[in-house]
Write a protein that holds these residues in place. Sequence first.
Motif: not given
Length: 64
Positions: A6-10, A20-23, A27-33
């Motif tokens: 669950s750690q956000w990474r660039t 940039c975006v972080e991913a 929760d069994h999904t790939a998340q991007v912000r």
Amino acid sequence: MKTLDSQWRTSSRSGHNGACVEARYADHTAQVRDSKDQAGPVLSFTPAQWIGFVQEIKTGKLEA
């Protein structure tokens, strides 16, 4: 798919300039912000959607 992390990474290629975006996997999904708006919206993708998206990037299908 790798274990949930669950750690956000660039990307290591982002240049660390904040534009940039972080991913992450959570929760069994790939998340991007957006890295500039960490409290903003988060896009969630199924593992299959995320893998397909990454493959299209790698093959250049999404270049403008």
